[in-house]
Design a protein around this motif. Structure first.
Motif, PDB file in Angstrom:
ATOM      1  N   LEU A   1     -15.871  62.388  78.094  1.00 30.92           N
ATOM      2  CA  LEU A   1     -15.062  63.193  79.008  1.00 30.92           C
ATOM      3  C   LEU A   1     -15.567  64.633  79.044  1.00 30.92           C
ATOM      4  CD1 LEU A   1     -11.357  62.222  78.159  1.00 30.92           C
ATOM      5  CD2 LEU A   1     -12.927  61.125  79.775  1.00 30.92           C
ATOM      6  N   THR A   2     -15.473  65.274  80.204  1.00 25.66           N
ATOM      7  CA  THR A   2     -15.785  66.707  80.251  1.00 25.66           C
ATOM      8  C   THR A   2     -14.834  67.474  79.343  1.00 25.66           C
ATOM      9  OG1 THR A   2     -14.359  66.883  82.217  1.00 25.66           O
ATOM     10  CG2 THR A   2     -16.740  66.709  82.596  1.00 25.66           C
ATOM     11  N   GLY A   3     -13.608  66.995  79.223  1.00 18.96           N
ATOM     12  CA  GLY A   3     -12.634  67.660  78.375  1.00 18.96           C
ATOM     13  C   GLY A   3     -13.023  67.699  76.915  1.00 18.96           C
ATOM     14  N   GLU A   4     -13.962  66.843  76.510  1.00 20.81           N
ATOM     15  CA  GLU A   4     -14.404  66.854  75.112  1.00 20.81           C
ATOM     16  C   GLU A   4     -15.045  68.184  74.750  1.00 20.81           C
ATOM     17  OE1 GLU A   4     -14.421  65.385  71.417  1.00 20.81           O
ATOM     18  OE2 GLU A   4     -13.661  64.265  73.157  1.00 20.81           O
ATOM     19  N   PHE A   5     -15.679  68.831  75.727  1.00 17.75           N
ATOM     20  CA  PHE A   5     -16.328  70.116  75.473  1.00 17.75           C
ATOM     21  C   PHE A   5     -15.325  71.251  75.349  1.00 17.75           C
ATOM     22  CE2 PHE A   5     -19.532  67.471  77.551  1.00 17.75           C
ATOM     23  CZ  PHE A   5     -20.580  67.589  76.644  1.00 17.75           C
ATOM     24  N   ARG A   6     -14.047  70.967  75.620  1.00 17.14           N
ATOM     25  CA  ARG A   6     -12.995  71.968  75.466  1.00 17.14           C
ATOM     26  C   ARG A   6     -12.173  71.737  74.206  1.00 17.14           C
ATOM     27  NH1 ARG A   6      -9.631  70.380  79.163  1.00 17.14           N
ATOM     28  NH2 ARG A   6      -8.289  72.172  78.815  1.00 17.14           N
ATOM     29  N   ARG A   7     -12.373  70.621  73.556  1.00 21.04           N
ATOM     30  CA  ARG A   7     -11.574  70.274  72.387  1.00 21.04           C
ATOM     31  C   ARG A   7     -12.020  71.030  71.143  1.00 21.04           C
ATOM     32  NH1 ARG A   7      -9.865  63.967  71.938  1.00 21.04           N
ATOM     33  NH2 ARG A   7      -8.953  63.707  74.005  1.00 21.04           N
ATOM     34  N   LYS A   8     -11.106  71.094  70.195  1.00 14.91           N
ATOM     35  CA  LYS A   8     -11.416  71.671  68.878  1.00 14.91           C
ATOM     36  C   LYS A   8     -11.783  70.574  67.882  1.00 14.91           C
ATOM     37  CE  LYS A   8     -10.219  75.785  70.331  1.00 14.91           C
ATOM     38  NZ  LYS A   8     -11.258  76.796  70.620  1.00 14.91           N
TER      39      LYS A   8
END
Length: 255
Positions: free
Chosen positions: A129-136
């Motif tokens: 997911l692109t959101g993985e690059f926003r996760r901590k």
């Protein structure tokens, strides 16, 4: 869908179920069905050489429930007209309003049918997911709590990436400026600097829009108002529709 639910952005029935038409391609031995909101990063030829199975899918590693459900963003299908009829029968009665509005209706139907029989593909590298690059915390994606997160390595090994940064719009819709500032990878708290996560994340969206313009000759849809989608004034799929009016590239000199 006889009792389907209107997509409040497009004014049409939920489109996520159209992917089941891949089962109609019975003149092929195997078909790979992909969501429209993905970017293919590497060839998937090896999936045509999987052992014989009616369905192969990765798991939705980002979900809270265990075991993780299968995700329909990528389906390796053995086309079958009987299966197609089964899904048509499921759709005749419409569906759960909450699931349709969340664009998860197709995912739920596939899990009901193949949860215990599908060949499970590794989500790494088939379901990033692109959101993985926003996760901590990247433990779920990495699959190993001892492995150190390396954004460049993960990006290079991924076969595809699925755009998922709600409430930011899908990539064919422009970012609201305030939304971009708030939702982009924070690079450890630096709003002005840069990092691998932010570079990769922005590149994925820019690349999608440029290819949409150069290949499909379609410009991006104007950005909705950030406060309205963030506050929940509009349905989740307001920023997911695929049929809203977008000018052709020939009609304008800008993107």
């Amino acid at each position: 869908m006889a009792n389907g639910f209107a997509d409040q952005w497009t004014g049409t029935w939920d489109k996520s179920v159209t992917k089941f038409m891949a089962f109609s391609l019975a003149y092929y031995d195997r078909v790979i069905a992909l969501d429209s909101d993905i970017t293919l990063l590497q060839p998937l030829d090896e999936l045509f050489l999987l052992p014989q199975t009616p369905m192969a899918m990765p798991r939705a590693y980002w979900t809270d429930s265990k075991p993780w459900p299968l995700t329909s963003m990528l389906m390796v299908i053995k086309p079958d007209l009987t299966e197609l009829q089964h899904f048509k029968d499921e759709l005749v009665g419409g569906g759960n309003n909450m699931l349709v509005n969340a664009h998860r209706f197709d995912m739920e139907i596939v899990n009901e049918r193949f949860e215990y029989s599908a060949l499970v593909l590794p989500h790494r590298p088939y379901a990033l997911l692109t959101g993985e690059f926003r996760r901590k915390d990247h433990t779920a994606y990495l699959g190993n709590p001892q492995e150190k997160w390396d954004a460049e390595k993960v990006f290079k090994e991924a076969k595809l990436v699925h755009f998922s940064d709600w409430p930011l719009p899908k990539p064919w819709i422009m970012w609201p400026t305030e939304g971009l500032q708030e939702m982009q990878p924070d690079c450890g708290g630096s709003l002005q600097g840069s990092c691998a996560e932010r570079r990769i994340w922005k590149h994925l969206y820019d690349d999608f829009r440029h290819r949409r313009r150069d290949i499909c000759k379609l410009l991006s849809v104007p950005a909705p108002e950030w406060h309205s989608i963030k506050s929940g004034e509009h349905a989740h799929n307001m920023t997911e529709g695929t049929e809203h009016a977008a000018p052709h590239a020939e009609e304008s000199g800008s993107s």
